[in-house]
Design a protein around this motif. Structure first.
Motif, PDB file in Angstrom:
ATOM      1  N   LEU A   3      -8.358  -9.877  -9.240  1.00  0.00           N
ATOM      2  CA  LEU A   3      -8.828  -8.492  -9.270  1.00  0.00           C
ATOM      3  C   LEU A   3     -10.292  -8.402  -9.704  1.00  0.00           C
ATOM      4  CD1 LEU A   3      -5.834  -6.473 -10.741  1.00  0.00           C
ATOM      5  CD2 LEU A   3      -6.962  -6.103  -8.545  1.00  0.00           C
ATOM      6  N   GLU A  59      -9.205   6.778  -9.541  1.00  0.00           N
ATOM      7  CA  GLU A  59      -9.544   5.422  -9.964  1.00  0.00           C
ATOM      8  C   GLU A  59      -8.292   4.571 -10.153  1.00  0.00           C
ATOM      9  OE1 GLU A  59     -10.738   8.182 -11.505  1.00  0.00           O
ATOM     10  OE2 GLU A  59     -12.747   8.129 -10.649  1.00  0.00           O
ATOM     11  N   ASP A 113      -4.344   0.176  -5.168  1.00  0.00           N
ATOM     12  CA  ASP A 113      -4.610  -0.216  -3.794  1.00  0.00           C
ATOM     13  C   ASP A 113      -5.238  -1.603  -3.737  1.00  0.00           C
ATOM     14  OD1 ASP A 113      -4.439   0.593  -1.046  1.00  0.00           O
ATOM     15  OD2 ASP A 113      -6.632   0.750  -1.049  1.00  0.00           O
ATOM     16  N   ARG A 114      -6.192  -1.849  -4.612  1.00  0.00           N
ATOM     17  CA  ARG A 114      -6.844  -3.161  -4.644  1.00  0.00           C
ATOM     18  C   ARG A 114      -5.857  -4.242  -5.082  1.00  0.00           C
ATOM     19  NH1 ARG A 114     -12.096  -5.133  -3.351  1.00  0.00           N
ATOM     20  NH2 ARG A 114     -12.582  -2.937  -3.337  1.00  0.00           N
ATOM     21  N   ARG A 157      -6.973   3.726  -6.788  1.00  0.00           N
ATOM     22  CA  ARG A 157      -7.820   2.695  -6.168  1.00  0.00           C
ATOM     23  C   ARG A 157      -7.490   1.320  -6.732  1.00  0.00           C
ATOM     24  NH1 ARG A 157     -13.571   1.024  -7.212  1.00  0.00           N
ATOM     25  NH2 ARG A 157     -14.132  -0.124  -5.355  1.00  0.00           N
ATOM     26  N   LEU A 158      -7.251   1.256  -8.032  1.00  0.00           N
ATOM     27  CA  LEU A 158      -6.882  -0.006  -8.657  1.00  0.00           C
ATOM     28  C   LEU A 158      -5.556  -0.514  -8.098  1.00  0.00           C
ATOM     29  CD1 LEU A 158      -7.394  -2.213 -10.754  1.00  0.00           C
ATOM     30  CD2 LEU A 158      -6.299  -0.749 -12.447  1.00  0.00           C
ATOM     31  N   LYS A 211       0.833  -1.208   0.000  1.00  0.00           N
ATOM     32  CA  LYS A 211       0.000   0.000   0.000  1.00  0.00           C
ATOM     33  C   LYS A 211       0.868   1.258   0.000  1.00  0.00           C
ATOM     34  CE  LYS A 211      -4.366  -1.671   1.589  1.00  0.00           C
ATOM     35  NZ  LYS A 211      -5.606  -0.963   1.455  1.00  0.00           N
ATOM     36  N   ALA A 235     -12.257  -9.295  -6.783  1.00  0.00           N
ATOM     37  CA  ALA A 235     -12.220  -8.243  -5.756  1.00  0.00           C
ATOM     38  C   ALA A 235     -13.108  -7.066  -6.133  1.00  0.00           C
ATOM     39  CB  ALA A 235     -10.775  -7.772  -5.542  1.00  0.00           C
ATOM     40  N   PHE A 236     -13.146  -6.693  -7.391  1.00  0.00           N
ATOM     41  CA  PHE A 236     -13.927  -5.532  -7.816  1.00  0.00           C
ATOM     42  C   PHE A 236     -15.389  -5.850  -8.073  1.00  0.00           C
ATOM     43  CE2 PHE A 236      -9.954  -3.285  -8.668  1.00  0.00           C
ATOM     44  CZ  PHE A 236     -10.304  -2.028  -8.225  1.00  0.00           C
ATOM     45  N   GLU A 266      -3.878  -5.319  -2.170  1.00  0.00           N
ATOM     46  CA  GLU A 266      -4.644  -6.237  -1.318  1.00  0.00           C
ATOM     47  C   GLU A 266      -4.664  -7.643  -1.900  1.00  0.00           C
ATOM     48  OE1 GLU A 266      -8.473  -4.429  -0.922  1.00  0.00           O
ATOM     49  OE2 GLU A 266      -7.674  -2.697   0.157  1.00  0.00           O
ATOM     50  N   VAL A 267      -4.893  -7.733  -3.200  1.00  0.00           N
ATOM     51  CA  VAL A 267      -4.953  -9.040  -3.866  1.00  0.00           C
ATOM     52  C   VAL A 267      -3.607  -9.752  -3.767  1.00  0.00           C
ATOM     53  CG1 VAL A 267      -5.111 -10.117  -6.152  1.00  0.00           C
ATOM     54  CG2 VAL A 267      -6.873  -8.523  -5.407  1.00  0.00           C
TER      55      VAL A 267
END
Length: 117
Positions: free
Chosen positions: A99, A29, A35-36, A32-33, A14, A102-103, A39-40
């Motif tokens: 991903l 955006e 960041d995700r 955010r991608l 992160k 997740a989204f 996480e993944v």
């Protein structure tokens, strides 16, 4: 993975994604991608089959486009990428499948014993 190492990895990813977002002037955006994605990756993609599921909508849209003589290169490329994702050695498709889950809650195929999806 050692206990707590997943949370340390997530924190590190992160920070890296935030640094990249600030340095590159990414949109909200795009940040955010990233960041995700962090996480993944922290959760790991082991066991996720490198298969990006196909619902048939892109195939249908391309058939209609061909009949109507309309060019849909982006949809065609997306369909070809899904077909290409059937290669079990491609890490990028494991990440992409994770991903999408997740989204959008898209289903994720799990690998069967022996490494095949």
């Amino acid at each position: 993975m050692k206990p707590g190492s997943s949370s340390r990895l997530l924190a590190l990813l992160k920070v890296a994604s935030l640094t990249l977002a600030l340095a590159q002037g990414l949109t909200r955006e795009e940040a955010r991608l990233l960041d995700r994605l962090a996480e993944v990756l922290a959760e790991g993609v082991e066991g996720i089959a490198p298969v990006v599921a196909e619902t048939g909508e892109a195939r249908w849209a391309l058939q209609e486009a061909l009949e109507r003589r309309v060019s849909l290169p982006v949809i065609a490329q997306a369909l070809f990428a899904r077909l290409e994702s059937q290669d079990p050695e491609r890490l990028r498709f494991r990440v992409l499948a994770a991903l999408r889950h997740a989204f959008g809650g898209h289903p994720v195929a799990r690998e069967k014993k022996g490494g095949q999806g």
